[in-house]
Design an enzyme around this catalytic site. Structure first.
Site, PDB file in Angstrom:
ATOM      1  N   PHE A 263       0.803  -1.224   0.000  1.00  0.00           N
ATOM      2  CA  PHE A 263       0.000   0.000   0.000  1.00  0.00           C
ATOM      3  C   PHE A 263       0.836   1.274   0.000  1.00  0.00           C
ATOM      4  O   PHE A 263       0.337   2.347  -0.327  1.00  0.00           O
ATOM      5  CB  PHE A 263      -0.925   0.023   1.238  1.00  0.00           C
ATOM      6  CG  PHE A 263      -0.230   0.452   2.501  1.00  0.00           C
ATOM      7  CD1 PHE A 263      -0.061   1.807   2.799  1.00  0.00           C
ATOM      8  CD2 PHE A 263       0.295  -0.477   3.397  1.00  0.00           C
ATOM      9  CE1 PHE A 263       0.609   2.215   3.957  1.00  0.00           C
ATOM     10  CE2 PHE A 263       0.958  -0.080   4.542  1.00  0.00           C
ATOM     11  CZ  PHE A 263       1.121   1.274   4.820  1.00  0.00           C
TER      12      PHE A 263
ATOM     13  N   CYS B 266       9.725   1.595   3.280  1.00  0.00           N
ATOM     14  CA  CYS B 266      10.598   0.478   3.618  1.00  0.00           C
ATOM     15  C   CYS B 266      12.016   0.981   3.851  1.00  0.00           C
ATOM     16  O   CYS B 266      12.856   0.242   4.332  1.00  0.00           O
ATOM     17  CB  CYS B 266      10.566  -0.583   2.528  1.00  0.00           C
ATOM     18  SG  CYS B 266      11.332  -0.021   1.023  1.00  0.00           S
TER      19      CYS B 266
ATOM     20  N   GLU C 172      -4.966  -3.853  -1.881  1.00  0.00           N
ATOM     21  CA  GLU C 172      -6.401  -3.629  -1.751  1.00  0.00           C
ATOM     22  C   GLU C 172      -6.702  -2.371  -0.928  1.00  0.00           C
ATOM     23  O   GLU C 172      -7.811  -1.870  -0.934  1.00  0.00           O
ATOM     24  CB  GLU C 172      -7.089  -4.857  -1.124  1.00  0.00           C
ATOM     25  CG  GLU C 172      -6.620  -5.257   0.270  1.00  0.00           C
ATOM     26  CD  GLU C 172      -5.366  -6.155   0.266  1.00  0.00           C
ATOM     27  OE1 GLU C 172      -4.476  -5.932  -0.577  1.00  0.00           O
ATOM     28  OE2 GLU C 172      -5.294  -7.059   1.123  1.00  0.00           O
TER      29      GLU C 172
END
Ligand code: NAD
Length: 491
Positions: A151, A283, A178
């Site tokens: 996401f 990240c 999603e």
């Protein structure tokens, strides 16, 4: 505003998933519904893969210079719609408008690099490996490829893979997160106008069930994944068991080392951007700052000020420097980890819990948080927080700092702040991480370098972007040739 519904894009057309499993897409700044997304079923996955496979059989024969013409036009479309796309990223992900523009810029850069495919896929040729015999290596596409995205960079991460996969002659199925599917929906509206042969580029929405159906499908040959480590490990294992080529980038817990000879003012600004930018949902976010010797006092004070001063709010509002985290569950999890760190002995010198932003009271906001004296052996020092939380650890030597860096089970990024070249060289050589920053806080490789990652941050061999992506999406074929004239003379 984006569309109310997010559709699958299959074989060149839009389809609403027949699934009755539906998820609401939420604007994390307001907590309000933006759109809804259906979770594609195994039979929808199967149909899509079959179409992609048919398309692949012709697309692989389309000359590479012709294939990349689609990418040149895709770049133009992305540029023309740049601000609209960036707005959508901010609406569904929460990051600031300028952060959204930053990720789109990297997406476009990957399209640009993939336009060099005709050169990047050149093989090698040796004449006369024996009298009258030639040997050469060629690169051919691998087949139908699945791209599964997280996401946190909805506009960028699919582009670590997609342009390379199609330019090298594969057919692709993109499965966006999603939680942030609207950005790729909008990008696929642009892709739809490019008139790719139907089935070359497809998109399926969904969650774990959709992903697992892709991993189990015998006609999928390669899987590219980016997400959390437990899921990356699962993807790697299952895809490999099913005989697929797989690259799976996972989570992180990035340490940053600050030496006493660092330029403290500039370093602090850079480290604050790394820890609190994108609300820590990168990240490559700094999660641990390890000060060496005298750096402790200056840095602790400076980073606390930087954390306090950061302007938090809705990412499209003027002057906002940090948006919300993705969901209420995420906010609760992060606040729980802050509490746990305190229980493990840390002091919250800046505590961002319980934040309410005027006008956005139902948003998922946490202000930047600084935890001093984090217990290096505690759970929080080992856990990816994925929120705007920086833990401080203090040691006396660079060797101690490097051994703390290397005790980390992740290996996505490690950074050093110093003005000393020898220290920088030592760190670059000894730190166990795939992406290293020296006086850089977010060591995000340009598109013409691979996005590296070691240890539990990566499962596989070849990474996304650049020549790694080209190698991943192609298989080498070695050919040895002898021709009749030669064998009549020499054989
Ligand atoms: P996630 O692992 O929850 O989801 C990623 C994708 O996997 C989604 O498309 C999701 O639908 C799918 N998925 C989730 N659970 C699954 C399951 N059980 N089986 C099959 N598929 C499943 O990750 P996220 O929360 O969307 O993203 C954040 C994570 O991604 C962080 O851990 C972050 O560090 C990591 N990340 C890593 C990199 C990198 O380059 N190493 C880059 C960006 C994000």
């Amino acid at each position: 505003m984006p569309d109310e519904k997010v559709f699958n894009y299959i074989n060149g057309g839009w389809e609403r998933s027949a699934s009755n499993q539906i998820l609401e897409v939420i604007n994390p700044a307001s907590g309000k519904r933006l759109a809804e997304v259906g979770f594609s079923t195994p039979s929808e996955v199967d149909r899509t893969v079959q179409f992609a496979y048919q398309a692949f059989m012709d697309w692989r024969k389309t000359p590479a210079p012709e294939r990349i013409q689609y990418l040149f036009r895709l770049k133009d479309f992305l540029e023309e719609n740049f601000n609209t796309l960036a707005e959508i990223i901010t609406l569904e992900n929460g990051k600031t408008f300028s952060e959204s523009k930053g990720e789109l810029r990297r997406a476009i850069e990957n399209v640009e690099v993939a336009c060099g495919i005709p050169l990047m896929t050149q093989g090698g040729f040796n004449e006369d490996i024996a009298p009258g015999i030639d040997e050469f290596v060629i690169r051919q596409p691998i087949g139908v490829c699945a791209i599964i995205a997280p996401f946190n960079f909805p506009g960028m991460i699919p582009f670590w893979f997609l342009p390379y996969a199609i330019a090298t002659g594969n057919a692709v199925i993109v499965k966006p997160s999603e939680r942030t599917p609207v950005t790729m929906h909008k990008i696929f509206e642009l892709i739809d106008q490019l008139d790719f042969p139907p089935g070359v580029v497809n998109m399926l929405h969904g969650g774990p069930g959709t992903v697992n159906a892709l991993l189990d499908h015998p006609l999928i040959n390669a899987v590219s994944f980016v997400g959390s480590t437990p899921v990356a490990r699962h993807i790697y294992t299952k895809a490999a068991q099913n005989g697929k080529r797989v690259q799976a980038q996972g989570g992180a817990k990035n340490p940053i080392v600050v030496l006493p000879d660092a330029d403290m003012e500039t370093s602090t600004q850079i480290i604050a951007d790394s820890a609190f930018g994108c609300a820590g949902q990168r990240c490559l976010a700094a999660s641990l700052a390890i000060t060496v010797g005298e750096a402790k006092h200056n840095f602790t004070e400076a980073i606390s000020d930087a954390a306090n001063e950061r302007i938090v709010g809705f990412g499209l509002d003027q002057g906002v420097q940090m948006g919300p985290v993705i969901s209420t569950q995420s906010k609760e999890r992060i606040e729980g980890l802050i509490q746990k760190a305190i229980g493990e002995g840390a002091q919250a010198i800046i505590d961002g819990r319980g934040t309410k932003i005027k006008g956005y009271e139902t948003g998922f906001f946490i202000r930047p948080t600084v935890l001093d004296n984090l217990n290096p052996d505690g759970e929080v020092a080992q856990t990816e927080i994925f929120g705007p939380v920086l833990g401080l650890l203090h040691v006396n030597t660079i060797d101690e700092a490097i051994s703390l860096v290397n005790s980390n089970k992740y290996g996505n990024m490690a950074c050093l702040f110093t003005s000393n070249g020898a220290s920088a060289r030592k760190f670059r050589n000894e730190a166990e991480a795939g992406n290293i920053g020296i006086n850089i806080g977010v060591a995000a490789p340009m598109a013409f370098f691979p996005f590296s990652g070691w240890k539990e941050s990566f499962f596989g061999t070849l990474h996304g972007q650049s020549n790694h992506a080209v190698e991943f999406y192609t298989q080498t074929k070695v050919v040895i040739e002898r021709w009749p004239k030669e064998w009549s003379r020499k054989f």
